[in-house]
Design a protein around this motif. Structure first.
Motif, PDB file in Angstrom:
ATOM      1  N   ILE A  57      -2.929  -6.446  -7.424  1.00 23.26           N
ATOM      2  CA  ILE A  57      -3.987  -5.455  -7.046  1.00 23.26           C
ATOM      3  C   ILE A  57      -3.887  -4.438  -8.139  1.00 23.26           C
ATOM      4  CG2 ILE A  57      -4.114  -3.740  -5.425  1.00 23.26           C
ATOM      5  CD1 ILE A  57      -2.395  -5.022  -3.407  1.00 23.26           C
ATOM      6  N   PRO A 114      -9.548  -4.499  -4.353  1.00 24.17           N
ATOM      7  CA  PRO A 114      -9.292  -5.054  -3.192  1.00 24.17           C
ATOM      8  C   PRO A 114      -8.193  -6.326  -3.300  1.00 24.17           C
ATOM      9  CG  PRO A 114     -11.363  -5.869  -4.044  1.00 24.17           C
ATOM     10  CD  PRO A 114     -10.735  -4.576  -5.031  1.00 24.17           C
ATOM     11  N   GLY A 115      -7.840  -6.394  -4.536  1.00 28.45           N
ATOM     12  CA  GLY A 115      -6.879  -7.500  -4.858  1.00 28.45           C
ATOM     13  C   GLY A 115      -7.487  -8.819  -5.177  1.00 28.45           C
ATOM     14  N   ARG A 147      -6.157 -12.969  -5.146  1.00 28.88           N
ATOM     15  CA  ARG A 147      -5.230 -13.914  -4.735  1.00 28.88           C
ATOM     16  C   ARG A 147      -4.926 -15.383  -5.590  1.00 28.88           C
ATOM     17  NH1 ARG A 147      -1.359 -13.378  -1.164  1.00 28.88           N
ATOM     18  NH2 ARG A 147      -2.751 -12.539   0.287  1.00 28.88           N
ATOM     19  N   TYR A 198      -0.278  -4.161  -9.960  1.00 28.76           N
ATOM     20  CA  TYR A 198       0.549  -4.602  -9.009  1.00 28.76           C
ATOM     21  C   TYR A 198       0.820  -5.769  -8.605  1.00 28.76           C
ATOM     22  CZ  TYR A 198       0.802   0.694  -8.422  1.00 28.76           C
ATOM     23  OH  TYR A 198       0.769   2.198  -8.338  1.00 28.76           O
ATOM     24  N   LYS A 216       4.266 -10.605   2.780  1.00 30.46           N
ATOM     25  CA  LYS A 216       5.213  -9.729   3.780  1.00 30.46           C
ATOM     26  C   LYS A 216       5.931  -8.860   2.700  1.00 30.46           C
ATOM     27  CE  LYS A 216       4.931 -12.793   7.573  1.00 30.46           C
ATOM     28  NZ  LYS A 216       5.705 -13.539   8.618  1.00 30.46           N
ATOM     29  N   GLN A 217       5.710  -8.657   1.647  1.00 38.39           N
ATOM     30  CA  GLN A 217       6.659  -7.650   0.814  1.00 38.39           C
ATOM     31  C   GLN A 217       5.590  -6.424   0.372  1.00 38.39           C
ATOM     32  OE1 GLN A 217       8.988  -9.285  -2.132  1.00 38.39           O
ATOM     33  NE2 GLN A 217       9.314 -10.837  -1.319  1.00 38.39           N
ATOM     34  N   SER A 218       6.368  -5.617  -0.264  1.00 37.62           N
ATOM     35  CA  SER A 218       5.627  -4.371  -0.756  1.00 37.62           C
ATOM     36  C   SER A 218       4.838  -4.603  -2.101  1.00 37.62           C
ATOM     37  CB  SER A 218       6.532  -3.098  -0.788  1.00 37.62           C
ATOM     38  OG  SER A 218       5.736  -2.028  -1.107  1.00 37.62           O
ATOM     39  N   LEU A 219       4.114  -3.689  -2.537  1.00 38.13           N
ATOM     40  CA  LEU A 219       3.282  -3.704  -3.807  1.00 38.13           C
ATOM     41  C   LEU A 219       4.416  -3.164  -4.925  1.00 38.13           C
ATOM     42  CD1 LEU A 219       0.911  -2.899  -1.701  1.00 38.13           C
ATOM     43  CD2 LEU A 219      -0.196  -2.343  -3.703  1.00 38.13           C
ATOM     44  N   GLN A 269       2.111  -8.422  -5.341  1.00 33.45           N
ATOM     45  CA  GLN A 269       2.513  -8.128  -4.018  1.00 33.45           C
ATOM     46  C   GLN A 269       2.685  -9.821  -3.495  1.00 33.45           C
ATOM     47  OE1 GLN A 269      -0.257  -6.396  -0.751  1.00 33.45           O
ATOM     48  NE2 GLN A 269       1.429  -5.800   0.054  1.00 33.45           N
ATOM     49  N   PHE A 329      -0.520 -11.807  -4.825  1.00 35.43           N
ATOM     50  CA  PHE A 329      -1.315 -10.913  -4.588  1.00 35.43           C
ATOM     51  C   PHE A 329      -1.425  -9.744  -5.604  1.00 35.43           C
ATOM     52  CE2 PHE A 329      -5.381  -9.921  -2.475  1.00 35.43           C
ATOM     53  CZ  PHE A 329      -5.169  -8.775  -1.722  1.00 35.43           C
TER      54      PHE A 329
END
Lengths: 110, 116
Positions: free
Chosen positions: B93, B109-110, B112, B36, B41-44, B38, B91
């Motif tokens: 994930i 945990p993603g 960055r 995914y 401030k947005q969704s996955l 992200q 990000f």
């Protein structure tokens, strides 16, 4: 494609208040999921719903899978400061793909 | 149990370079992993499905030649962002589908990624 409409986008509440958020979709999902995400971390599963109409609790959290399999709500009772974060609803398809809603940002006022 | 790790947790790279991100299921096997992306401030947003021993399948609009996925074992999938551009900063994930638990997925945990 599948889309989930999640509301509200954000909430500002006092500690101790109850919280309610919901999701709707035009598509039917096999499984409905609720996640919480904190800054800089991956989402953590809170509740999974598998059957239409199912009502499930996890501590102060309660969620229900709608009868039509197209909607769900999540309630948090007696909010505490550590409830702050972003809550995502998500629908899981037959091929196991998970589609996320846009999220609800929960803020707790001091 | 059911822990998924990602490495690195954050990375900064220059435009034009390639970056590899690893996703590992530490205590379970996963024939399928998902990647995914992200934005702030947005969704996955699901990018691709990684299948052990076979080619990944990509969601519409995701360039397979830019985001190379390899799933060489039951516990490891890698995502390589090739010729990175600043707009690839995000990000990333992963999630892993537990082989033995009726399709339950566990998220990492993603990572960055910042492209300068």
């Amino acid at each position: 494609g599948q889309q989930l409409n999640q509301s509200p986008q954000s909430m500002f509440i006092q500690e101790g208040e109850d919280v309610s958020m919901n999701c709707t979709s035009s598509s039917i999902f096999n499984t409905w999921l609720w996640y919480k995400q904190e800054p800089g971390e991956g989402p953590v599963l809170l509740i999974a719903l598998y059957k239409a109409g199912e009502l499930t609790s996890n501590g102060r959290l309660t969620a229900q899978f709608g009868i039509t399999r197209k909607d769900s709500f999540l309630n948090i009772s007696a909010s505490i400061p550590s409830d702050v974060g972003i809550y995502f609803c998500a629908g899981q398809l037959r091929d196991d793909k998970i589609i996320f809603g846009k999220g609800t940002r929960l803020h707790i006022l001091p | 149990g059911a822990v998924v790790s990602q490495h690195p947790s954050w990375v900064i790279c220059k435009s034009g370079t390639s970056v590899k991100i690893e996703c590992r299921s530490l205590d379970f096997q996963a024939t399928t992993m998902f990647w995914y992306r992200q934005f702030p401030k947005q969704s996955l947003m699901l990018m691709a499905t990684s299948n052990e021993g076979s080619k990944a399948t990509y969601e519409q609009g995701v360039e397979k030649d830019k985001f190379l996925i390899n799933h060489a074992s039951l516990t490891l999938s890698t995502l390589t962002v090739t010729s990175a551009h600043p707009e690839d900063s995000s990000f990333y994930i992963c999630s892993a589908r537990h082989l033995g638990k009726s399709g339950e997925q566990y998220f990492g945990p993603g990572t960055r990624l910042t492209v300068t």
